[in-house]
Scaffold this motif. Structure first.
Motif, PDB file in Angstrom:
ATOM      1  N   PRO A  58       0.678  -1.182  -0.145  1.00 51.91           N
ATOM      2  CA  PRO A  58      -0.079  -0.052   0.002  1.00 51.91           C
ATOM      3  C   PRO A  58       0.552   1.280  -0.215  1.00 51.91           C
ATOM      4  CG  PRO A  58      -0.112  -1.140   2.107  1.00 51.91           C
ATOM      5  CD  PRO A  58       0.659  -1.741   1.380  1.00 51.91           C
ATOM      6  N   VAL A  59       2.041   1.139   0.270  1.00 53.73           N
ATOM      7  CA  VAL A  59       2.870   2.386   0.551  1.00 53.73           C
ATOM      8  C   VAL A  59       3.829   2.253  -0.505  1.00 53.73           C
ATOM      9  CG1 VAL A  59       4.512   3.543   1.786  1.00 53.73           C
ATOM     10  CG2 VAL A  59       2.816   2.404   3.002  1.00 53.73           C
ATOM     11  N   THR A  67      -6.175  11.810  -0.668  1.00 59.88           N
ATOM     12  CA  THR A  67      -7.320  12.520  -1.339  1.00 59.88           C
ATOM     13  C   THR A  67      -8.602  12.503  -0.507  1.00 59.88           C
ATOM     14  OG1 THR A  67      -8.253  10.744  -2.553  1.00 59.88           O
ATOM     15  CG2 THR A  67      -6.833  12.038  -3.821  1.00 59.88           C
ATOM     16  N   ILE A  68      -9.304  13.742  -0.136  1.00 55.93           N
ATOM     17  CA  ILE A  68     -10.457  13.686   0.466  1.00 55.93           C
ATOM     18  C   ILE A  68     -11.506  14.102  -0.532  1.00 55.93           C
ATOM     19  CG2 ILE A  68     -11.818  14.644   2.509  1.00 55.93           C
ATOM     20  CD1 ILE A  68      -8.804  15.185   3.703  1.00 55.93           C
ATOM     21  N   GLY A  78      -6.090   6.104  -3.721  1.00 62.16           N
ATOM     22  CA  GLY A  78      -7.302   5.555  -4.487  1.00 62.16           C
ATOM     23  C   GLY A  78      -8.036   4.673  -3.508  1.00 62.16           C
ATOM     24  N   THR A  79      -7.549   4.428  -2.531  1.00 64.48           N
ATOM     25  CA  THR A  79      -8.102   3.142  -1.865  1.00 64.48           C
ATOM     26  C   THR A  79      -8.803   3.844  -0.513  1.00 64.48           C
ATOM     27  OG1 THR A  79      -6.900   1.696  -2.802  1.00 64.48           O
ATOM     28  CG2 THR A  79      -8.139   1.085  -0.522  1.00 64.48           C
ATOM     29  N   ALA A  84      -6.982   5.237  11.486  1.00 58.92           N
ATOM     30  CA  ALA A  84      -5.991   4.301  12.185  1.00 58.92           C
ATOM     31  C   ALA A  84      -5.225   3.612  10.926  1.00 58.92           C
ATOM     32  CB  ALA A  84      -6.575   3.170  12.924  1.00 58.92           C
ATOM     33  N   THR A  85      -5.927   3.313   9.674  1.00 60.20           N
ATOM     34  CA  THR A  85      -4.845   2.705   8.577  1.00 60.20           C
ATOM     35  C   THR A  85      -3.940   3.844   7.980  1.00 60.20           C
ATOM     36  OG1 THR A  85      -6.863   1.356   8.419  1.00 60.20           O
ATOM     37  CG2 THR A  85      -5.251   1.465   6.696  1.00 60.20           C
TER      38      THR A  85
END
Length: 142
Positions: A58-59, A67-68, A78-79, A84-85
């Motif tokens: 993921p990194v 993004t918000i 994009g996920t 926390a994640t």
């Protein structure tokens, strides 16, 4: 090749004619070059096989993007993720060497509270490479 006529005193020429020797040497050289087999250099490399079931980490080690959207959903590359994640991803990204660039792009209609909380989370993670993306579209508004 030049041919020497000898000396004017009538003595016979005592030098050896090297022209035929040079011609034979050139022919032999050309024959030798033609008959040499073509050298093929092969380097055996075991390439990795793509696993269709493999999951990308993921990194990203180069750049990551937060993004918000207008509904307040935070997305990492994009996920959609929760706070926390997102904190775990940020901790993982700052441990990489060199630290990847973090791009932050909130939607113009996103609630300020969510954007502020996300920026506070980024600051608490001690991210040093942070860039705001999309601000150039507002340069005429101010």
């Amino acid at each position: 090749m030049a041919i020497s006529g000898g000396r004017d005193d009538g003595e016979p020429m005592m030098e050896m004619n090297t022209t035929p020797l040079i011609d034979v040497m050139l022919v032999l050289l050309i024959m030798f070059i033609i008959t040499i087999p073509i050298q093929t250099h092969a380097v055996k490399v075991d390439l990795p096989v793509n696993d269709p079931n493999a999951v990308d980490p993921p990194v990203d080690p180069i750049k990551n993007k937060i993004t918000i959207d207008p509904a307040g959903t935070i997305a990492w590359n994009g996920t959609p993720v929760n706070e926390a994640t997102l904190a775990q991803y940020l901790e993982t990204s700052i441990t990489l060497d060199p630290e990847p660039e973090l791009q932050f792009q909130p939607d113009p209609k996103a609630r300020y509270e969510v954007v502020d909380q996300t920026l506070a989370l980024i600051k608490r993670a001690n991210v040093t490479k942070l860039g705001f993306v999309g601000n150039e579209q507002y340069y005429r508004d101010f």
